[in-house]
Design a protein around this motif. Sequence first.
Motif, PDB file in Angstrom:
ATOM      1  N   LYS A 316       0.050  -3.282  -3.402  1.00 34.92           N
ATOM      2  CA  LYS A 316       1.352  -3.794  -2.962  1.00 34.92           C
ATOM      3  C   LYS A 316       1.644  -3.361  -1.531  1.00 34.92           C
ATOM      4  CE  LYS A 316       6.274  -3.833  -4.189  1.00 34.92           C
ATOM      5  NZ  LYS A 316       6.422  -5.247  -3.845  1.00 34.92           N
ATOM      6  N   LEU A 317       2.201  -4.282  -0.754  1.00 32.31           N
ATOM      7  CA  LEU A 317       2.704  -3.999   0.584  1.00 32.31           C
ATOM      8  C   LEU A 317       4.166  -4.432   0.629  1.00 32.31           C
ATOM      9  CD1 LEU A 317      -0.256  -5.395   2.739  1.00 32.31           C
ATOM     10  CD2 LEU A 317       0.243  -2.988   2.302  1.00 32.31           C
ATOM     11  N   SER A 318       4.988  -3.637   1.271  1.00 35.48           N
ATOM     12  CA  SER A 318       6.411  -3.989   1.350  1.00 35.48           C
ATOM     13  C   SER A 318       6.599  -5.250   2.181  1.00 35.48           C
ATOM     14  CB  SER A 318       7.193  -2.829   1.975  1.00 35.48           C
ATOM     15  OG  SER A 318       7.005  -1.652   1.220  1.00 35.48           O
ATOM     16  N   LEU A 319       7.397  -6.164   1.660  1.00 38.26           N
ATOM     17  CA  LEU A 319       7.624  -7.441   2.337  1.00 38.26           C
ATOM     18  C   LEU A 319       8.683  -7.289   3.423  1.00 38.26           C
ATOM     19  CD1 LEU A 319       7.019 -10.501   2.384  1.00 38.26           C
ATOM     20  CD2 LEU A 319       8.858 -10.789   0.714  1.00 38.26           C
ATOM     21  N   ILE A 320       8.376  -7.829   4.593  1.00 34.22           N
ATOM     22  CA  ILE A 320       9.342  -7.875   5.696  1.00 34.22           C
ATOM     23  C   ILE A 320       9.707  -9.334   5.925  1.00 34.22           C
ATOM     24  CG2 ILE A 320       9.746  -7.384   8.148  1.00 34.22           C
ATOM     25  CD1 ILE A 320       7.640  -5.139   7.883  1.00 34.22           C
ATOM     26  N   VAL A 321      10.978  -9.646   5.777  1.00 35.66           N
ATOM     27  CA  VAL A 321      11.454 -11.024   5.968  1.00 35.66           C
ATOM     28  C   VAL A 321      12.068 -11.104   7.363  1.00 35.66           C
ATOM     29  CG1 VAL A 321      12.934 -12.844   5.082  1.00 35.66           C
ATOM     30  CG2 VAL A 321      11.889 -11.208   3.490  1.00 35.66           C
TER      31      VAL A 321
END
Length: 476
Positions: A316-321
């Motif tokens: 998992k990688l943290s999502l950046i919107v």
Amino acid sequence: MDSMIAESEKLVREKMLGEGLSQEFISDFISKIQEVRNGETGIVKWEEVGDLDPSKDEISLEKIESEYPGDPKFLKELVVIKLNGGLGTSMGLSGPKSLIEIKDGMSFLEVVCKQVEYIRQKYNLDIPLILMDSFSTQDESQAELKKIKFSQNYPTSFLQHKVPRLVVPELKPLEISKGNSEEWCPPGHGDIWFTLLETGLLDRLIENGYKVAFVSNGDNLGATVHPGILEYILKENLDFCMEMTPKTLADKKGGAIFRRVVGGEKRNLQLLETAQVPSDHMHEFEGLGKFRTFSTNNLWIRLDILKEKLLEGSFKLSLIVNPKKVEGKEVLQLETAMGSAIQNFSNTKGLIIPRDRFAPVKKCEDYLVRRSDAYSLNPDFSVTMSEERKKAGLGELVISLDETYYKKVRDFTDRIQMIPSLVRCTSLKVEGDILFDKKVIIEGDVILVNPGPGQRKLSELGVDRISNDSLRFRFT
């Protein structure tokens, strides 16, 4: 509604397949779109942002060096990877930032190559240097490597993916008149881990005995190979280490690691980027209290453990919107940061390093500092704060250039024809259009002001040295 979602995802899939992207990567990207549809904003729950335990979560480079001398035998197990996908658009560039001159007529990329060649020659080892390029940088960067005659037995480059920009609110792929390139964006440097696996490069490196990758930004010329850190990682069986450096008020935007806390239970280390911080906690993030250090994006990772985690299917990688506007249309760019991979590993550590290992160039202000004598090109081709500046007890140089005239590299080079001596300067502010046509020494805190509409020349001041004895130099 369901039919509209299905149609949008169908358009995304067709567009990405048309560019030759793999089914696995497309499915992963569509899952990110689904996260956004389900309300994911990338913003963290602040109650889960716990403090680090300095005795367990961190170690200083000074302590590492006192216990791990850096046995060169471990260097044969190291590969160096540099992020080279940036165009330097914030500096007005349309080509790879790594190709502009930085020291002694050499580009960033040439200096990076010299750093690796220095280690190779010193220890008689063939340490690979591999660039992660974007679709915008690969061709020109490869031409530069050929020009400077850099070669090795491994590929010198692999290409990160690209993803479509998504129109709000439908989240369908952007279609515009300007042409294909504006419709696409890089997916952030978090793409590196999946791409290493998908290209087969990760398998090849592991099969040939490489155990650790040192990954850093191509514009950070302080990020050189450190044998002591490598020995520490291998002897202590660490999976993932992130270099952190003490924060100053000039480092508001740097990411930081934290210990995730859920229901009072301490969980894994995670990376917190600026875009993930709730607005009402931004002051806390940017301050010097809760977050004493910030990430330099210098990462050390065990390749075999990386492969194992990726193949488990739960990586998992943290999502950046990232919201943007293109041709008047509101769009989203879905990105990930490579440092957020730390959450997937159990044996992790924050390495507290001195500022010498962090000398990036993000803006023309940084560019001026690194080009000047405030920073030196060392025998190992690292670029660090000059010894004269250190001996004078001076810290990071704070520069502010008038964005109207100096924001873009072309404007910068047109106006700063002679780089001033800044080795004893503590701060410099330039207001208005001033041509640096003469070599001058600037010391202390100085403000240069041209209030008029026309350009003025530094030579008009008729001095060789400008210091804070008279704080503000104003052209009249």
